[in-house]
Design an enzyme around this catalytic site. Structure first.
Site, short mmCIF file in Angstrom:
data_model
loop_
_atom_site.label_atom_id
_atom_site.label_comp_id
_atom_site.label_asym_id
_atom_site.label_seq_id
_atom_site.Cartn_x
_atom_site.Cartn_y
_atom_site.Cartn_z
N GLY A 10 -7.07 -3.03 -2.61
CA GLY A 10 -6.20 -2.51 -3.67
C GLY A 10 -6.90 -2.50 -5.02
N GLN A 11 -6.22 -1.96 -6.02
CA GLN A 11 -6.81 -1.87 -7.36
C GLN A 11 -7.13 -3.26 -7.91
OE1 GLN A 11 -5.14 1.56 -9.87
NE2 GLN A 11 -3.34 0.90 -8.73
N ASP A 32 -7.91 -8.14 3.66
CA ASP A 32 -7.07 -6.96 3.59
C ASP A 32 -6.32 -6.83 4.91
OD1 ASP A 32 -6.20 -4.07 3.02
OD2 ASP A 32 -7.28 -4.65 1.21
N ALA A 61 0.38 -5.76 -1.47
CA ALA A 61 1.80 -5.39 -1.48
C ALA A 61 1.99 -3.99 -0.90
CB ALA A 61 2.33 -5.40 -2.92
N THR A 63 3.21 -0.70 -1.95
CA THR A 63 3.42 -0.13 -3.29
C THR A 63 3.78 1.36 -3.29
OG1 THR A 63 1.04 0.25 -3.49
CG2 THR A 63 1.89 -1.81 -4.42
N THR A 102 6.39 -7.06 -10.31
CA THR A 102 6.47 -5.75 -10.96
C THR A 102 7.64 -5.64 -11.94
OG1 THR A 102 6.91 -3.39 -10.47
CG2 THR A 102 7.79 -4.99 -8.93
N TYR A 126 11.70 -0.61 -3.32
CA TYR A 126 10.47 -1.32 -3.69
C TYR A 126 10.79 -2.48 -4.64
CZ TYR A 126 6.19 -2.26 -6.38
OH TYR A 126 5.16 -2.88 -7.02
N LYS A 130 10.45 -6.56 -3.92
CA LYS A 130 9.58 -7.38 -4.77
C LYS A 130 10.38 -8.54 -5.38
CE LYS A 130 5.76 -6.83 -5.81
NZ LYS A 130 4.54 -7.43 -5.16
N TRP A 151 2.64 -0.24 -14.42
CA TRP A 151 1.78 0.93 -14.64
C TRP A 151 0.30 0.61 -14.42
CZ3 TRP A 151 3.58 4.17 -19.49
CH2 TRP A 151 4.98 4.35 -19.46
#
Length: 283
Positions: A10-11, A32, A61, A63, A102, A126, A130, A151
């Site tokens: 992920g990011q 992962d 997560a 997402t 989030t 979502y 969460k 974001w």
């Protein structure tokens, strides 16, 4: 210290992996889906029992916000049940958990920056899963820190910045939502904030908010990307109703960052500084 990080691809996981060399004093283990499928509680426990981490950074997560509306079972398994499983293991083994949540736990109807004490009221699947993940972690008895962010973008993965760059290079004119307000989060900055918490002399439990500084709309964010890159696409401001999606989006996502700055002395860069840094890195 041994740290296990979920969501390697992920990011945030990718940015944490990039920081690994700066923290040689810690043994950082990244997993992962292949190594630890978050929809499989037995596999989660198997990995945790093998690795025995002292800190778990729960960055993985589900997402896909729109897809979650029709894929509720998997979304719940990853965002709620997996976090509960991690929390219960951590409580039994005296491990700490840093969990990423989030702004979507809120309904987006506030007019002032959202504080950790504000009452959550999610408006999509979502956000609901969460929030359930947060609640399950808090109920598990594990020593935990929950960081709500918003974001998120990075040089890695799919995100708004990359989508805008692609569209601006393909089209002469695009429409971007102007009635949703918040602040972007450069995943690199969030990764650094997590490591600041890991390194802190005292682990202060609780919920914290983190995004970059400032207040903008998605339209203003797109305009900044255009200006920094020297592109010429016309960007039209549109309302959310002109761009219907399966999942409702909160109109207001601005997070109050005072607590994380005060408790952990976390640095919070301005969104534009971080955007410039990320775009420079993408070259």
């Amino acid at each position: 210290m041994k740290i296990l990080i979920t969501g390697r691809q992920g990011q945030l996981g990718s940015e944490l992996h990039d920081l690994k060399e700066s923290y040689p004093q810690h043994q950082m283990v990244f997993v992962d889906r292949e190594e630890m499928d978050l929809s499989n509680p037995e596999q989660i426990l198997e990995v945790l029992n093998t690795e025995k981490p002292e800190i778990i950074v729960s960055a993985g997560a589900y997402t896909a916000v729109d897809k979650a509306e029709s894929d509720q079972e998997l979304c719940n398994a990853v965002n709620h049940i997996a976090v509960q499983t991690i929390g219960e293991w951590a409580a039994a083994h005296q491990a700490k958990v840093i969990h990423i949540s989030t702004d979507y736990v809120f309904d987006g109807n506030s007019e002032t920056p959202l504080k950790e004490t504000d009452t959550p009221d999610p408006i999509n699947v979502y956000g609901q899963t969460k929030l359930q993940g947060e609640q399950a972690l808090q109920a598990s008895g594990a020593n935990n820190v929950i960081i709500r962010t918003a974001w998120v973008y990075s040089v890695y993965g799919a995100n708004f910045v990359k989508t805008m760059l692609r569209l601006m290079n393909e089209r002469e004119e695009i429409g971007v939502v102007a009635d949703q307000v918040g602040t972007p989060t450069y995943a690199r900055d969030l990764a650094q904030a997590i490591m600041t918490i890991v390194e802190a002399p005292v682990f202060v439990q609780g919920v914290y908010h983190y995004s970059n500084e400032g207040k903008i709309s998605w339209h203003e964010f797109a305009t900044a990307i255009k200006e920094i890159k020297g592109l010429h696409t016309k960007i039209n401001a549109i309302g959310s109703d002109a761009f219907p999606t399966p999942a409702k989006r909160p109109h207001f996502s601005l997070l109050d960052k005072s607590k994380i700055k005060e408790v952990y002395q976390v640095a919070v860069p301005h969104w534009k500084t971080s955007l410039e840094e990320m775009l420079l890195k993408m070259r």
